[in-house]
Design a protein around this motif. Structure first.
Motif, PDB file in Angstrom:
ATOM      1  N   UNK A  25      -7.527   3.665   5.695  1.00  0.00           N
ATOM      2  CA  UNK A  25      -8.298   4.823   5.252  1.00  0.00           C
ATOM      3  C   UNK A  25      -9.194   5.350   6.367  1.00  0.00           C
ATOM      4  N   UNK A  26      -9.792   4.435   7.141  1.00  0.00           N
ATOM      5  CA  UNK A  26     -10.645   4.852   8.249  1.00  0.00           C
ATOM      6  C   UNK A  26      -9.871   5.661   9.277  1.00  0.00           C
ATOM      7  N   UNK A  27      -8.661   5.200   9.578  1.00  0.00           N
ATOM      8  CA  UNK A  27      -7.828   5.957  10.514  1.00  0.00           C
ATOM      9  C   UNK A  27      -7.555   7.356   9.972  1.00  0.00           C
ATOM     10  N   UNK A  28      -7.285   7.450   8.680  1.00  0.00           N
ATOM     11  CA  UNK A  28      -7.056   8.748   8.071  1.00  0.00           C
ATOM     12  C   UNK A  28      -8.271   9.654   8.126  1.00  0.00           C
ATOM     13  N   UNK A  29      -9.471   9.047   8.227  1.00  0.00           N
ATOM     14  CA  UNK A  29     -10.710   9.820   8.305  1.00  0.00           C
ATOM     15  C   UNK A  29     -11.103  10.146   9.741  1.00  0.00           C
ATOM     16  N   UNK A  30     -10.264   9.739  10.706  1.00  0.00           N
ATOM     17  CA  UNK A  30     -10.510  10.113  12.094  1.00  0.00           C
ATOM     18  C   UNK A  30     -11.192   9.070  12.951  1.00  0.00           C
ATOM     19  N   UNK A  31     -11.377   7.861  12.454  1.00  0.00           N
ATOM     20  CA  UNK A  31     -11.973   6.793  13.256  1.00  0.00           C
ATOM     21  C   UNK A  31     -10.901   6.176  14.151  1.00  0.00           C
ATOM     22  N   UNK A  32     -11.261   5.878  15.391  1.00  0.00           N
ATOM     23  CA  UNK A  32     -10.366   5.135  16.279  1.00  0.00           C
ATOM     24  C   UNK A  32     -10.580   3.654  16.021  1.00  0.00           C
ATOM     25  N   UNK A  33      -9.516   2.936  15.677  1.00  0.00           N
ATOM     26  CA  UNK A  33      -9.634   1.544  15.264  1.00  0.00           C
ATOM     27  C   UNK A  33      -8.826   0.653  16.201  1.00  0.00           C
ATOM     28  N   UNK A  34      -9.465  -0.436  16.658  1.00  0.00           N
ATOM     29  CA  UNK A  34      -8.753  -1.517  17.338  1.00  0.00           C
ATOM     30  C   UNK A  34      -8.628  -2.657  16.337  1.00  0.00           C
ATOM     31  N   UNK A  35      -7.407  -3.160  16.157  1.00  0.00           N
ATOM     32  CA  UNK A  35      -7.146  -4.212  15.168  1.00  0.00           C
ATOM     33  C   UNK A  35      -6.509  -5.402  15.871  1.00  0.00           C
ATOM     34  N   UNK A  36      -7.191  -6.552  15.799  1.00  0.00           N
ATOM     35  CA  UNK A  36      -6.706  -7.776  16.433  1.00  0.00           C
ATOM     36  C   UNK A  36      -6.442  -8.808  15.353  1.00  0.00           C
ATOM     37  N   UNK A  37      -5.267  -9.401  15.378  1.00  0.00           N
ATOM     38  CA  UNK A  37      -4.941 -10.434  14.401  1.00  0.00           C
ATOM     39  C   UNK A  37      -3.887 -11.371  14.976  1.00  0.00           C
ATOM     40  N   UNK A  38      -4.053 -12.677  14.674  1.00  0.00           N
ATOM     41  CA  UNK A  38      -3.021 -13.646  15.024  1.00  0.00           C
ATOM     42  C   UNK A  38      -1.819 -13.522  14.110  1.00  0.00           C
ATOM     43  N   UNK A  39      -2.018 -12.907  12.939  1.00  0.00           N
ATOM     44  CA  UNK A  39      -0.919 -12.659  12.013  1.00  0.00           C
ATOM     45  C   UNK A  39      -0.228 -11.369  12.452  1.00  0.00           C
ATOM     46  N   UNK A  40       0.839 -11.510  13.205  1.00  0.00           N
ATOM     47  CA  UNK A  40       1.452 -10.342  13.828  1.00  0.00           C
ATOM     48  C   UNK A  40       2.018  -9.352  12.827  1.00  0.00           C
ATOM     49  N   UNK A  41       2.376  -9.823  11.620  1.00  0.00           N
ATOM     50  CA  UNK A  41       2.878  -8.865  10.634  1.00  0.00           C
ATOM     51  C   UNK A  41       1.788  -7.880  10.246  1.00  0.00           C
ATOM     52  N   UNK A  42       0.504  -8.296  10.299  1.00  0.00           N
ATOM     53  CA  UNK A  42      -0.598  -7.375  10.033  1.00  0.00           C
ATOM     54  C   UNK A  42      -0.686  -6.319  11.132  1.00  0.00           C
ATOM     55  N   UNK A  43      -0.538  -6.753  12.370  1.00  0.00           N
ATOM     56  CA  UNK A  43      -0.612  -5.821  13.498  1.00  0.00           C
ATOM     57  C   UNK A  43       0.501  -4.785  13.395  1.00  0.00           C
TER      58      UNK A  43
END
Length: 533
Positions: free
Chosen positions: A454-472
């Protein structure tokens, strides 16, 4: 489950266990039976009652009503020491070790080998070494101060302290949460050996694959009640997840579809640009661009440089080379506070140490960063605090009843959501999330993943880090891949990009990567689900 387990009388029986906390029923009429030679998993989201049930068994949580039987005899659990005397050893999620003692002293504390002259330290070190060898860490000197060890090795020392007792029942509460894949596999091997020796193992973990790999039977808790019990070999993952969260697994598929529809291809000027940013001994010079409305995943093994890059881009650590540009202007981020003034916010992977202030209430934690931005000489009024908090209660499924509770009393998943709410309250232009779903249940993960989308849809630039690669793969528009503390490639997410794409890229030698290997296309399919921590 083996036929031997089917014939064996239960070593522990719990019937109608009810526990209340602050007038709220947190366990409601729960039954649990543990058999020798069986690994019994307790499954459920954070707050479902898993740790409370362990506390009821080990005497750390008082029982309002219900019965506990050990070898068919009724008992009233009063302490961990009593449980140990009855052959029940526990490794808690938060290890109760002393950093000022040696490894051997921690392993043997409370049951030291004694002679007529006192404690036989040589014999204690020998027994501790044997327990460590069982876990595959025979290279650890038992005379080493615990404080000198890594968090993962400390966790294995806690397990060694439990198994040196040769327990009849071994309780493991999230035993692999701080272990890497190899260490976790080693521990699961020990669990199997203990099971085969007739030990009853109670296993609590949020790692589904580990649960399916090692358990014979599982009980599912939701809202403090038992909602299902399965033989592990007879239950499908989708059914288990649905029981745990009370929501159909289709919710995850719907989120994936939403991300496909949103898929963003960045163009034009980046809102945040890192050029040759790096730090000696931490990260090689690296280029990264972030655009508004885009989710950029950082993928790599632990120690690959993904966290180091995030910390340099958010002012948590200071770069000693390269430059950062925000909306075309060069900026210097000398601290997280300075980054926050530029509306760059970061959530650390270690929520308990670097994020949540345990002694403050949930309300105070949520408004903390906003108050810091405003300045302590202009305190937010209660009405202003309420307005901020109300904005995120429903969005992140936080309970109003928790607002005035110390945040340290809440489950890990709730703490993570409180931290996200704190960052969102500052209305960031760039949000950097380092392992925002680590150690939390599926429902909380889903809440956070939905919020990221939702944040991305609102125009925020997001960096997402996860060891669970399916999430990435599920959430990202682009994926920056790191290895050995340097960027080795970048993927534009698309139908051809899967978890295996990333794993193979990390596994390949640098000289094997063709020039076109860092440019995928389209939208992710979310396949794989592999954890490469």
């Amino acid at each position: 489950m083996s036929s031997r387990t089917d014939r064996a009388a239960p070593v522990v029986e719990m019937y109608g266990i009810t526990v209340e906390r602050g007038g709220v029923r947190v366990l409601d009429d729960v039954d649990l039976t543990l058999h020798p030679g069986e690994v019994h998993a307790i499954m459920g989201e954070n707050g479902a009652g898993k740790s409370t049930l362990i506390g009821a068994l080990t005497g750390t949580v008082p029982i309002v009503s219900g019965d506990v039987l050990v070898d068919g005899a009724a008992r009233t659990p009063t302490s961990v020491a009593q449980s140990r005397a009855e052959g029940i050893a526990t490794v808690f999620q938060e290890s109760h070790l002393s950093p000022h003692l040696t490894v051997a002293e921690n392993v043997m504390i409370g049951h030291e080998v004694r002679r007529w002259f006192g404690i036989d330290w040589a014999a204690n070190r020998e027994r501790a070494s044997a327990a460590l060898a069982t876990l595959g860490i025979e290279d650890v000197d038992p005379r080493t101060p615990l404080a000198a060890l890594s968090p993962a090795t400390k966790q294995l020392v806690a397990v060694a302290r439990a198994i040196v007792l040769e327990p009849r029942v071994l309780v493991l509460d999230e035993p692999t949460s701080s272990l890497d894949a190899a260490e976790a596999a080693r521990l699961l091997g020990v669990v199997r050996r203990l099971r085969d020796q007739g030990v009853a193992v109670l296993f609590v973990s949020h790692f589904l694959e580990q649960v399916f790999e090692v358990s014979d039977r599982m009980t599912v808790l939701r809202g403090g009640r038992v909602v299902a019990e399965y033989r592990t070999a007879e239950v499908e993952r989708a059914e288990l997840i649905s029981k745990m969260i009370g929501e159909d697994i289709d919710a995850l598929q719907a989120l994936h579809s939403q991300r496909l529809a949103h898929h963003y291809a960045g163009s034009g000027e980046a809102t945040l640009r890192a050029t040759s940013i790096g730090r000696r001994g931490s990260l090689e010079p690296t280029d990264v661009d972030l655009a508004r409305g885009e989710v950029v995943g950082f993928a790599g093994l632990r120690g690959s440089g993904r966290t180091e890059l995030a910390r340099l881009m958010s002012g948590v650590e200071r770069a000693d080379r390269g430059e950062l540009w925000l909306d075309g202007a060069r900026v210097q981020l000398r601290s997280p506070g300075a980054a926050l003034r530029y509306r760059i916010a970061m959530s650390s992977e270690n929520v308990r140490e670097d994020g949540i202030v345990a002694g403050l209430t949930v309300r105070e934690n949520i408004v903390l960063a906003l108050q810091a931005l405003r300045g302590w000489s202009r305190p937010l009024s209660r009405g202003e605090q309420d307005a901020v908090v109300d904005t995120y209660l429903d969005a992140l499924h936080l309970s109003r009843d928790d607002l005035d509770r110390p945040a340290g009393e809440l489950s890990g998943g709730t703490q993570q959501k409180v931290l996200v709410a704190r960052l969102l309250a500052t209305r960031p232009h760039v949000l950097i999330l380092d392992e925002p779903t680590r150690g939390i249940d599926i429902a909380a993960k889903l809440d956070i993943q939905r919020r990221v989308a939702r944040l991305a849809g609102e125009g925020v630039a997001v960096v997402f880090i996860s060891s669970q690669l399916e999430e990435v793969v599920r959430l990202s528009d682009r994926i920056v891949v790191l290895k050995d503390r340097e960027k080795i490639g970048e993927l534009s997410n698309g139908p051809g990009v899967t978890v295996d794409t990333i794993v193979e890229m990390i596994a390949a030698d640098l000289d094997e990567l063709a020039p076109g290997d860092d440019d995928g296309a389209g939208a992710a399919d979310g396949a794989g689900g592999r954890d490469v921590t």
